[in-house]
Design a protein around this motif. Structure first.
Motif, short mmCIF file in Angstrom:
data_model
loop_
_atom_site.label_atom_id
_atom_site.label_comp_id
_atom_site.label_asym_id
_atom_site.label_seq_id
_atom_site.Cartn_x
_atom_site.Cartn_y
_atom_site.Cartn_z
N ARG A 1 10.28 10.48 3.53
CA ARG A 1 9.95 8.55 3.23
C ARG A 1 8.16 8.50 2.75
O ARG A 1 7.13 9.83 4.12
CB ARG A 1 10.31 8.14 3.85
N LEU A 2 7.69 7.38 3.37
CA LEU A 2 6.50 7.11 3.67
C LEU A 2 6.07 7.10 4.83
O LEU A 2 5.36 7.57 4.95
CB LEU A 2 6.86 5.00 2.97
N VAL A 3 6.96 7.02 5.73
CA VAL A 3 6.59 6.75 6.97
C VAL A 3 5.85 8.76 7.41
O VAL A 3 5.72 8.83 8.49
CB VAL A 3 7.36 6.57 8.26
N LEU A 4 6.59 9.35 6.05
CA LEU A 4 5.92 10.73 6.82
C LEU A 4 4.97 11.38 5.92
O LEU A 4 4.45 12.28 5.85
CB LEU A 4 7.13 11.57 6.63
N GLY A 5 4.61 10.39 5.09
CA GLY A 5 3.40 10.60 4.15
C GLY A 5 3.83 10.54 3.05
O GLY A 5 3.12 11.32 2.55
N ASP A 6 4.77 10.66 2.07
CA ASP A 6 5.75 10.64 0.84
C ASP A 6 4.78 9.20 0.24
O ASP A 6 5.55 8.30 -0.64
CB ASP A 6 6.58 11.09 0.49
N ALA A 7 3.55 9.50 -0.19
CA ALA A 7 2.67 8.10 -1.15
C ALA A 7 3.54 8.26 -2.43
O ALA A 7 3.77 6.65 -2.70
CB ALA A 7 1.65 8.31 -1.11
N ASP A 8 3.94 8.76 -3.07
CA ASP A 8 4.52 9.10 -4.75
C ASP A 8 6.00 8.77 -4.47
O ASP A 8 6.04 8.59 -5.35
CB ASP A 8 3.32 10.17 -5.66
N ARG A 9 6.34 8.96 -3.60
CA ARG A 9 7.82 9.23 -3.10
C ARG A 9 8.39 9.36 -4.03
O ARG A 9 9.41 9.34 -5.18
CB ARG A 9 8.01 7.48 -3.48
N ASP A 10 8.30 10.85 -4.60
CA ASP A 10 8.81 12.38 -4.86
C ASP A 10 10.21 12.77 -3.65
O ASP A 10 10.41 14.16 -4.81
CB ASP A 10 8.22 13.60 -5.24
N PHE B 1 0.66 -1.21 0.03
CA PHE B 1 0.05 0.13 0.16
C PHE B 1 1.10 1.35 0.02
O PHE B 1 1.83 1.03 0.80
CB PHE B 1 -0.86 0.06 1.00
N ASP B 2 0.45 2.11 -0.75
CA ASP B 2 1.52 3.12 -0.63
C ASP B 2 0.74 4.53 -0.10
O ASP B 2 2.30 5.32 0.46
CB ASP B 2 1.19 4.01 -2.09
N ALA B 3 -0.28 4.58 0.19
CA ALA B 3 -0.26 5.24 1.66
C ALA B 3 -0.63 4.30 2.83
O ALA B 3 -1.57 5.43 3.64
CB ALA B 3 -2.00 6.23 0.72
N ASP B 4 0.01 3.66 3.22
CA ASP B 4 -0.32 3.04 4.82
C ASP B 4 0.76 3.89 5.56
O ASP B 4 1.74 3.22 5.60
CB ASP B 4 -0.18 2.23 4.62
N PHE B 5 1.01 5.61 5.58
CA PHE B 5 2.03 5.78 6.02
C PHE B 5 2.26 5.95 7.64
O PHE B 5 3.66 5.40 8.08
CB PHE B 5 1.66 7.35 6.41
N PHE C 1 -4.42 9.38 7.20
CA PHE C 1 -4.15 10.74 6.69
C PHE C 1 -3.78 11.89 8.04
O PHE C 1 -3.46 13.20 7.39
CB PHE C 1 -6.24 11.38 7.01
N LEU C 2 -3.76 11.51 9.03
CA LEU C 2 -2.82 12.94 10.13
C LEU C 2 -1.44 12.16 10.11
O LEU C 2 -0.69 13.62 10.43
CB LEU C 2 -3.40 11.81 11.14
N VAL C 3 -1.27 11.88 9.59
CA VAL C 3 0.62 11.17 9.13
C VAL C 3 0.87 12.50 8.32
O VAL C 3 1.19 13.14 7.97
CB VAL C 3 1.19 9.64 8.91
#
Length: 350
Positions: A278-287, A250-254, A265-267
């Motif tokens: 990174r993903l853990v901070l909310g970067d789903a599209d990894r840009d 999952f891209d949005a499982d932060f 969402f809160l992340v």
């Protein structure tokens, strides 16, 4: 080439059983495929996998499915795991070295086929086409497939769960790594009651390393000595076609709880505008930036979980389809504090 190795088997049972097993065997490269290890490098802030093909001298990213065959002793140490040094001329375009003196580890991933969630699957191999592939439960209740890490073996038994693995190896100071770890197929009590049933066995792993997002799931398609090349190739082709759907990614499982919901969402909200993210901070599209595109990814995946993701379908190949993802309800959005988000965005814009 002869390998003499001694395995200390630590089974993950309530009381723990420690056994020593000495095996002397002839271990050869997979006769049905080139010697291609799992290449692990970084792309941005995420681990990426590919092929380290020592026969052709080609190192490429993108490969996620690997096949091999257990030997007559029900073990195999191919594919290995490889990472290139910072100065290697074979480094794929866009990729970077792994950090030096750092542990590369793995998790066993659950997979879903025909709505059934398991961390290991079995097919009897009766067929040679994708239409014949029919993965299901392991042949018996005591079956396990163990991967021997640097510190200890870790096994999966077909349960509906993720299993944290061990360390593959530690990179050199230049970020290089080349390690072959043994996989062992066990029908129970080190096969004391009889050899495992012939056929094709399927595992999924994700690579992980501190400071980076885990890789996409990769897959090990493993044949027994009595299985056929045609069945192994059919299974590898089927898994390759389903690689994006077979295991969760999952891209949005932060927050990493395998559910895309309001907590994620809160992340995103708390880290809106962050860079080098990174993903853990909310970067789903990894840009590398937490922004509007990541919110769009969250909206698309809202509601996904280990239980609800679709998975793969036996005997078929995936076809492009437009999936309808339900929008979060107005009550949910209100609960998540969209109004607070809007104020946050306005403050950053001014």
């Amino acid at each position: 080439m002869f390998y003499l190795f001694i395995i200390t088997r630590i089974r993950s049972r309530p009381l723990g059983v420690v056994l020593a097993l000495a095996i002397a065997a002839v271990v050869a490269d997979n006769a049905h495929a080139q010697h291609a290890d799992v290449l692990v490098q970084t792309l941005g802030n995420r681990l990426a996998t590919g092929s380290a093909d020592f026969d052709s001298g080609s190192w490429t990213l993108g490969r996620r499915v690997y096949s091999s065959e257990f030997g007559s002793n029900w073990s195999v140490n191919n594919p290995g795991f490889n990472a290139l040094a910072a100065t290697s001329p074979s480094m794929p375009a866009g990729a970077s070295r792994l950090p030096g003196n750092t542990s590369l580890a793995w998790d066993f991933m659950p997979m879903k086929i025909d709505g059934v969630l398991q961390n290991a699957f079995y097919w009897d191999g009766a067929g040679s086409t994708a239409a014949a592939v029919d993965f299901g439960a392991l042949p018996g209740p005591d079956y396990e497939i163990a991967l021997y890490g640097r510190n200890a073996p870790v096994a999966v038994d077909g349960a509906a769960s993720l299993v944290a693995g061990d360390v593959i190896d530690v990179t050199s100071s230049s970020g290089a790594l080349h390690s072959h770890r043994y996989l062992y197929l066990d029908s129970g009590n080190q096969n004391a009651a009889g050899p495992p049933v012939d056929g094709i066995y399927l595992l999924s792993l994700r690579m992980k390393m501190n400071g980076y997002d885990p890789s996409q799931p990769i897959y090990m398609v493993l044949g027994t000595p009595g299985s056929t090349l045609a069945a192994l190739q059919a299974a590898e082709s089927w898994v390759t076609a389903w690689a994006d759907e077979l295991a969760p990614d999952f891209d949005a499982d932060f927050n990493g709880d395998w559910v895309v919901d309001g907590s994620d969402f809160l992340v995103w909200q708390r880290n809106f505008g962050a860079t080098n993210a990174r993903l853990v901070l909310g970067d789903a599209d990894r840009d590398g930036t937490v922004g509007a595109g990541d919110l769009a990814a969250w909206r698309e995946e809202f509601g996904l979980s280990i239980d609800s993701f679709a998975g793969a379908v036996n005997g078929t190949l995936p076809t492009p389809a437009v999936s309808v993802v339900p929008e979060p309800s107005g009550a949910v959005l209100a609960l998540l504090g969209i109004s607070a988000l809007a104020r946050c965005v306005r403050m950053r814009l001014h």
